[in-house]
Write a protein that holds these residues in place. Structure first.
Motif: not given
Length: 837
Positions: A633-637, A774-778, A604-607, A760-762
């Motif tokens: 779409f593809f990140s969610t699934f 999930s925070i990275w997605h947002m 749901l973070s991809n929303l 993401y890196a550290f």
């Protein structure tokens, strides 16, 4: 394999030579025709991994030759970082496990093993660092068992940090084992039933023999008689032949120690007997291992005199009793169990019938003889050799029923029993079954045994069926109150079923290859313990099979088939916090609610891509909006399919979802930065197409590389910087021109994107992956909403053409062509034209 020479260098090789020299000095006790041969084996260095399961362990396979008196493993570990010595890498201990016959079953994290699982023992060595980038260790085994030896090495468990590949030079810890063995050439061979005169010279400490023990032998007895420090003449020798076994005729005390061991030369804890206290000196070995060499060591106490003695080996043949030798085959063991004659014929031989009865038929085995010398020395005088037929065991061996081997797949083998799987266990004898595991091939799986008692066959009696599973030879149970599956020289695994618990299971990970024997015996429980039942036959269901992993690693594990050089083995890789050899330890497992929460959070973070899609559509960036929708779409699934637990949902293959997720993420960065450059429409579309094709190629090469993300981003930023610089020079003012664009859009968007990359890196680890990713997605979706440029404004107004009244289009037709007339001037071509009114 190559022969070791004396040109070795380094402290490790020096210690190896010192150990081999000490052991060679210790074994100066051997006869003059015995000598040492040193062999050297090495393996290619391999990178070690932090331990998570046995699938992350590096396994090494060695083969120790027969007659080896010492084996020394030189363990070399060194660091590398970026192709150079890793002097700055932290010191991490390396743990190495050793086991003979099969890979070691290890448990460094002290997790639970699956129920009914047997854990074989192994040796362990921990290597600490003595130099900044290199360390060595030595592990020596005195008189190792011949055959397969396995080494398993790993690093300690790490903190589970997820690092971006290529971000920095990773420290690598390489491990290389080397094996140096010293084996004896020219060991004298004894034959059962023959007694010969021998001596220990004054310059030797002891003498070593070996004798081969065939199948169906219930006892091995080594006899040493007529021991003296004075040589015997012909008359004394004749007297000892008549009085052998009655004591030493000379009356001198025999100051020697007699030792015996199966498969390898004796060591300090082998079966031993001090011959100073016994006359004659007889060392018994009940229930010996079949089809193996037994080594006999006669070691004298410190003295400077020659020791003379008479030595022989007697075996007890249990294939036929003395009363049944002359009987017909119908009374043999095959008739007792109503088996086909071919099954019982394997038991129908006797050592007394196969061995020669005269000294003339004796091969060269006496003093100064060797099986390694094809010519062989001359035999000693005939009167120095005495032959006695092997004795027979009145109890006889129980008939052994073979099993059929049905191979279904790798490490998937079923062993079927003739007229089975239901087995009748008679009250007066044991039912013995043989299971043969192929050399090397079958040691990488799990041996499973299942027993189920048919309660209807008990008819109300309190019967317990005991099973004894052991390797090398069958081990029968005693008829007493304490039922144990062990003897003085061998031990096995005990199974039992009764009316209250009629099902039992046993699992042996990485079993030793060779023949395993299962002996079933039915006993009745009484007030005084267990006693043989009378006229009551129990019926059990037996299932024996080989599988790659324990219960296929359960719900939260994956059984992986691994290979090291030419050796195959299987191991479980656990997920969702489950641990253990079969992924059955739930001490740190994720609960169902946590699995559901983490899955929903990642999906749901991809929303957060919905606002960038709305902004792109309103700004007429339809191509960019389609890329954002594809990524969302593809990140969610993909994350719905990538979960380690049971909350998993896959709409297509995992590899396809992963590729589309990575491609969508990179394309989102690419189209956002290119759109910020505000290039011409045709140039922007060409860059979009080239970026999609280039990123697809890069992802096929390496999906986890740093430059797959950093390279396209830097290239797009370079294009944007050039475009903004050109506009700044032409307009002679900073671009973008308004400070509000910098303060309220570009600066916040850039800071959000940099924060996302830093997390993401550290910061991302296996424990915090669910909420950090999930925070990275947002953050990435939020940065796109800030960085996407506003809708472009048109600089020139285009006025529409004034329209004439009447028809909008007028067709001008050449009347000559319409009427079919020919123009007199051929060079003039009539042209139809359309004029716009």
């Amino acid at each position: 394999m190559r022969r070791l020479n004396g040109s070795g260098s380094g402290s490790g090789m020096g210690r190896l030579r010192l150990l081999l020299g000490i052991y060679s000095y210790t074994f100066l006790l051997l006869p003059g025709d015995c000598h040492f041969v040193t062999d050297y084996f090495t393996r290619t260095p391999r990178k070690l991994n932090a331990f998570r399961s046995f699938a992350s362990v590096e396994l090494f396979h060695f083969s120790v030759p027969e007659d080896t008196v010492v084996a020394v493993w030189n363990l070399i570990t060194f660091k590398e970082q970026g192709g150079t010595f890793g002097d700055s890498c932290p010191d991490r201990n390396v743990t190495v496990y050793f086991r003979s016959g099969a890979p070691p079953v290890i448990n460094p994290l002290h997790t639970r093993f699956p129920r009914d699982t047997i854990v074989p023992g192994s040796f362990a060595v921990t290597l600490t660092w003595t130099l900044p980038n290199r360390t060595t260790g030595v592990f020596n085994v005195t008189s190792p068992l011949p055959g397969d030896w396995f080494l398993a090495a790993h690093l300690p468990k790490d903190e589970g940090k997820i690092s971006v590949k290529g971000l920095y030079e990773e420290c690598q810890y390489l491990f290389q084992p080397q094996l140096i063995v010293q084996r004896l050439i020219g060991i004298s061979v004894l034959y059962p039933g023959y007694f010969i005169d021998q001596m220990i010279p004054a310059h030797n400490r002891s003498v070593l023999y070996k004798v081969f023990i065939p199948s169906y032998v219930s006892r091995v007895k080594v006899q040493l008689a007529n021991c003296s420090t004075h040589p015997r003449d012909q008359q004394t020798r004749g007297q000892t032949e008549d009085t052998r076994g009655q004591g030493d005729s000379t009356g001198d005390s025999c100051s020697v120690v007699l030792k015996i061991r199966a498969r390898a030369p004796p060591v300090h804890n082998s079966s031993a007997l001090d011959c100073r206290e016994w006359s004659p000196c007889e060392l018994d070995t009940p229930l010996p291992a079949w089809e193996h060499w037994y080594y006999i060591l006669v070691e004298r106490y410190l003295s400077n005199q020659d020791v003379y003695f008479r030595i022989g080996v007697q075996v007890t043949d249990c294939s036929k009793s003395s009363a049944s030798k002359g009987s017909s085959s119908s009374s043999g063991p095959s008739a007792n169990l109503n088996l086909p004659q071919s099954f019982g014929s394997a038991m129908g031989f006797s050592l007394s019938e196969t061995l020669p009865s005269t000294p003339a038929g004796l091969p060269s085995f006496a003093q100064n003889s060797s099986v390694s010398d094809p010519a062989g020395p001359l035999l000693p005088p005939q009167d120095s050799i005495t032959h006695m037929a092997p004795s027979s065991d009145p109890n006889r061996c129980w008939p052994i029923r073979p099993t059929l081997r049905n191979e279904l797949d790798t490490f998937s083998v079923h062993f079927y029993i003739f007229f089975g799987p239901n087995i009748s266990v008679p009250p007066d004898r044991a039912a013995v079954f043989a299971i043969n595991l192929m050399p090397v091939l079958d040691s990488g799986g799990v041996l499973n045994m299942e027993l189920k008692l048919n309660l209807s066959s008990l008819r109300g009696e309190n019967i317990t069926v005991f099973g004894c599973l052991n390797h090398g030879m069958p081990l029968s149970l005693r008829d007493n109150s304490s039922v144990k599956c062990e003897s003085d020289s061998v031990s096995g695994f005990l199974l039992s079923v009764n009316s209250s618990s009629n099902v039992t299971k046993l699992r042996i990970p990485y079993p030793q290859t060779g023949t395993w024997y299962l002996s079933l015996r039915s006993l009745c429980a009484t007030e005084h313990g267990f006693e043989p039942c009378s006229n009551m036959t129990a019926e059990v269901y037996l299932r024996s099979y080989l599988t790659p992993c324990v219960n296929d690693c359960g719900t939260y594990g994956q059984c992986k088939l691994l290979r090291t050089n030419n050796y195959l083995y299987a191991a479980c890789e656990c997920k969702a916090g489950w641990d253990g050899w079969g992924c059955t330890d739930p001490s740190e497992a994720y609960s169902y609610s946590f699995q559901l929460l983490s899955t929903l959070l990642l999906c749901l973070s991809n929303l957060m891509f919905v606002p960038p899609v709305v902004i792109a559509v309103r700004s007429h960036y339809l191509l960019e909006a389609s890329v954002y929708i594809f990524t969302m779409f593809f990140s969610t699934f993909y994350h719905a399919c990538d979960q380690p637990g049971i909350v998993v949902f896959c709409i297509m293959e995992y590899d396809v979802l992963q590729f589309c997720d990575f491609l969508g993420s990179l394309m989102s960065v690419w189209v956002t930065v290119i759109s910020m450059a505000r290039l011409k429409s045709i140039i922007k579309q060409v860059l979009y197409l080239l970026g999609a094709m280039s990123l697809s190629m890069a992802l096929q090469l390496d999906r986890h590389g740093l430059w797959n993300l950093l390279g396209p981003s830097l290239f797009a930023l370079g294009i944007m910087a050039v475009a903004w610089t050109v506009r700044t020079v032409r307009r002679r003012r900073c671009y973008p021109p308004t400070w509000k664009r910098w303060v309220f859009f570009l600066f916040p968007g850039t800071m959000i994107a940099v924060s996302a990359v830093a997390l993401y890196a550290f910061v991302e680890t296996e424990d915090n992956y669910f909420y950090i990713h999930s925070i990275w997605h947002m953050l990435i979706a939020g940065s796109v909403g800030f960085l996407l440029p506003p809708r472009a404004k048109s600089h020139a107004k285009v006025t529409p053409l004034k329209r004439r009244r009447g028809c909008g289009y007028q067709l001008c037709v050449n009347e000559h062509e319409e009427m079919g007339l020919v123009d007199p001037v051929p060079a003039i071509v009539a042209i139809n034209s359309i004029s716009i009114s």
